[in-house]
Design an enzyme around this catalytic site. Structure first.
Site, PDB file in Angstrom:
ATOM      1  N   ARG A 155      59.317 124.460  67.228  1.00 14.41           N
ATOM      2  CA  ARG A 155      60.038 123.425  66.925  1.00 14.41           C
ATOM      3  C   ARG A 155      61.039 123.412  66.000  1.00 14.41           C
ATOM      4  O   ARG A 155      61.050 124.496  65.135  1.00 14.41           O
ATOM      5  CB  ARG A 155      59.084 122.149  66.651  1.00 14.41           C
ATOM      6  N   HIS A 175      54.790 111.454  63.593  1.00 11.85           N
ATOM      7  CA  HIS A 175      53.658 112.414  63.363  1.00 11.85           C
ATOM      8  C   HIS A 175      52.867 111.608  62.052  1.00 11.85           C
ATOM      9  O   HIS A 175      51.766 111.507  61.902  1.00 11.85           O
ATOM     10  CB  HIS A 175      54.231 113.744  62.558  1.00 11.85           C
ATOM     11  N   TRP A 183      55.399 126.501  66.533  1.00 12.17           N
ATOM     12  CA  TRP A 183      56.354 127.099  65.854  1.00 12.17           C
ATOM     13  C   TRP A 183      57.916 126.716  66.277  1.00 12.17           C
ATOM     14  O   TRP A 183      58.772 127.277  65.469  1.00 12.17           O
ATOM     15  CB  TRP A 183      55.987 128.476  65.191  1.00 12.17           C
ATOM     16  N   ARG A 192      48.149 117.950  81.128  1.00 13.88           N
ATOM     17  CA  ARG A 192      48.096 119.606  81.255  1.00 13.88           C
ATOM     18  C   ARG A 192      47.187 120.081  79.982  1.00 13.88           C
ATOM     19  O   ARG A 192      46.893 119.144  78.972  1.00 13.88           O
ATOM     20  CB  ARG A 192      49.450 120.033  81.162  1.00 13.88           C
ATOM     21  N   LEU A 193      46.950 121.136  79.682  1.00 14.74           N
ATOM     22  CA  LEU A 193      45.984 121.707  78.643  1.00 14.74           C
ATOM     23  C   LEU A 193      46.678 122.019  77.595  1.00 14.74           C
ATOM     24  O   LEU A 193      45.936 122.419  76.737  1.00 14.74           O
ATOM     25  CB  LEU A 193      44.976 122.539  79.299  1.00 14.74           C
ATOM     26  N   ARG A 248      57.619 110.537  71.079  1.00 13.16           N
ATOM     27  CA  ARG A 248      57.912 109.229  72.186  1.00 13.16           C
ATOM     28  C   ARG A 248      57.689 108.130  71.667  1.00 13.16           C
ATOM     29  O   ARG A 248      58.546 107.043  71.492  1.00 13.16           O
ATOM     30  CB  ARG A 248      57.431 109.622  73.592  1.00 13.16           C
ATOM     31  N   LEU A 270      29.273 114.307  60.664  1.00 15.68           N
ATOM     32  CA  LEU A 270      30.166 114.569  61.817  1.00 15.68           C
ATOM     33  C   LEU A 270      31.210 116.018  61.376  1.00 15.68           C
ATOM     34  O   LEU A 270      31.463 116.139  60.097  1.00 15.68           O
ATOM     35  CB  LEU A 270      31.369 113.573  61.935  1.00 15.68           C
ATOM     36  N   ASP A 329      49.064 113.681  71.623  1.00 19.42           N
ATOM     37  CA  ASP A 329      50.241 113.813  72.210  1.00 19.42           C
ATOM     38  C   ASP A 329      51.165 112.442  72.242  1.00 19.42           C
ATOM     39  O   ASP A 329      50.356 111.369  72.271  1.00 19.42           O
ATOM     40  CB  ASP A 329      50.109 114.518  73.449  1.00 19.42           C
ATOM     41  N   GLY A 330      52.090 112.636  71.868  1.00 23.37           N
ATOM     42  CA  GLY A 330      53.213 111.410  72.327  1.00 23.37           C
ATOM     43  C   GLY A 330      53.595 110.661  70.856  1.00 23.37           C
ATOM     44  O   GLY A 330      54.257 109.912  70.726  1.00 23.37           O
ATOM     45  N   ARG A 365      43.337 113.298  76.614  1.00 27.53           N
ATOM     46  CA  ARG A 365      44.671 113.824  76.196  1.00 27.53           C
ATOM     47  C   ARG A 365      45.583 112.161  75.883  1.00 27.53           C
ATOM     48  O   ARG A 365      45.476 111.883  77.169  1.00 27.53           O
ATOM     49  CB  ARG A 365      45.487 114.786  77.273  1.00 27.53           C
TER      50      ARG A 365
HETATM   51  C1  FPP Z   1      52.345 116.179  69.752  1.00 27.44           C
HETATM   52  O1  FPP Z   1      53.162 115.142  69.952  1.00 27.44           O
HETATM   53  C2  FPP Z   1      51.769 116.125  68.619  1.00 27.44           C
HETATM   54  C3  FPP Z   1      51.640 117.205  67.716  1.00 27.44           C
HETATM   55  C4  FPP Z   1      52.325 118.464  68.006  1.00 27.44           C
HETATM   56  C5  FPP Z   1      51.265 117.021  66.140  1.00 27.44           C
HETATM   57  C6  FPP Z   1      49.914 116.462  66.115  1.00 27.44           C
HETATM   58  C7  FPP Z   1      49.662 115.959  64.816  1.00 27.44           C
HETATM   59  C8  FPP Z   1      49.286 114.841  64.397  1.00 27.44           C
HETATM   60  C9  FPP Z   1      49.112 113.768  65.215  1.00 27.44           C
HETATM   61  C10 FPP Z   1      48.989 114.386  62.859  1.00 27.44           C
HETATM   62  C11 FPP Z   1      47.854 115.390  62.447  1.00 27.44           C
HETATM   63  C12 FPP Z   1      47.341 114.992  61.296  1.00 27.44           C
HETATM   64  C13 FPP Z   1      46.662 115.866  60.539  1.00 27.44           C
HETATM   65  C14 FPP Z   1      45.736 115.075  59.782  1.00 27.44           C
HETATM   66  C15 FPP Z   1      46.507 117.439  60.596  1.00 27.44           C
HETATM   67  P1  FPP Z   1      54.597 115.360  70.001  1.00 27.44           P
HETATM   68  O2  FPP Z   1      55.139 115.407  68.760  1.00 27.44           O
HETATM   69  O3  FPP Z   1      54.896 116.693  70.920  1.00 27.44           O
HETATM   70  O4  FPP Z   1      54.933 114.226  70.899  1.00 27.44           O
HETATM   71  P2  FPP Z   1      56.107 113.887  72.021  1.00 27.44           P
HETATM   72  O5  FPP Z   1      55.381 114.843  73.291  1.00 27.44           O
HETATM   73  O6  FPP Z   1      56.136 112.537  72.306  1.00 27.44           O
HETATM   74  O7  FPP Z   1      57.331 114.656  71.621  1.00 27.44           O
END
Ligand code: FPP
Length: 254
Positions: A85, A51, A83, A208-209, A38, A145, A34-35, A202
């Protein structure tokens, strides 16, 4: 191990700054990454840049997990709720697995990593599913792995579907209520065949989960950090493992 890739890149593999115990490494680590948004916002960048950088962190943490002997690494890449978003962001996120695998699949294969996916395949665009399925197929015989992408995954949906399927089977006389115990329930979930996570991480400071592995995390240790996912490094990961190694897991006992 993934040391070879680092050697090829001319880098020495980052070892933990402080020693890690090798006999209490969590078998299964699950991560809510997450994050990204931000992280990007703080830099005046579009969310997509977050991302994209998050994808690079996936590579580093996969390497780190492999290096210390974690057997299963589950990464929450897209939830059934994501979805909601904006379409442009969803489209971008759906392209990431393909981009990641295009760059990394050969190295994952060379390093004996097995790719798996946990989630609902039918809603995914063909380009996402094709890339993931190709990776699953090409790594199926690898024994190192297990890199498990939670993609279009939602825990409540997973449990409801399992319960509905089991109820129908009971109704049709194919299953008895008595046969439904914890192990059987686990076997009917999308994570079937994968042990429950020992450790949940996290990032980003949220506590949160978010509908992630609610059944499977019943006895997992949890570790939260304020660090945003794109800046989550191997050393943060090792810090989580060290903290895990200090904990006493009692599973409700004394
Ligand atoms: C949450 O952060 C992140 C996601 C919903 C997407 C996670 C995806 C990646 C880390 C890349 C995945 C890579 C592969 C190889 C599949 P957020 O966008 O909600 O961040 P925020 O809470 O700061 O807005």
């Amino acid at each position: 191990m993934l040391q070879r890739l680092w050697a090829r890149l001319g880098k020495s593999s980052p070892q933990p700054a402080q020693p890690l115990s090798s006999d209490n490494v969590p078998q299964h680590v699950a991560i809510i990454m997450d994050g990204n948004g931000r992280w990007a916002k703080n830099r005046g960048l579009p969310r997509m840049a977050g991302h994209h950088s998050g994808m690079k962190a996936v590579k580093h943490i996969t390497m780190a997990a492999d290096r210390i002997g974690v057997k299963y690494l589950t990464l929450y890449a897209f939830s059934t709720e994501n979805w909601k978003r904006p379409k442009a962001e969803v489209d971008f996120l759906m392209k990431l697995p393909g981009q990641f695998l295009e760059i990394e699949l050969n190295d994952l294969i060379a390093n004996n990593v097995q790719v798996k996916m946990m989630g609902y395949k039918s809603d995914l665009p063909d380009y996402t599913l094709d890339a993931v399925e190709e990776a699953i197929k090409r790594t199926a015989n690898n024994t190192g792995l297990i890199l498990n992408f939670a993609l279009n995954y939602g825990s409540r949906k997973e449990m409801l579907e399992a319960i509905k399927d089991m109820a129908a089977e009971v109704q049709q006389g194919q299953l008895t209520c008595e046969a439904i115990d914890e192990d059987y329930m686990s076997s009917r979930l999308l994570s079937s065949g994968i042990p429950d996570p020992d450790l949940l991480i996290r990032t980003s400071g949220e506590l949160r989960l978010s509908n992630f592995m609610l059944w499977q995390l019943a006895y997992s240790e949890m570790w939260f950090t304020d660090v945003y996912w794109p800046e989550f490094t191997e050393e943060h990961f090792y810090e989580a493992i060290r903290e895990y190694q200090r904990r006493a897991r009692r599973y409700g006992g004394v």
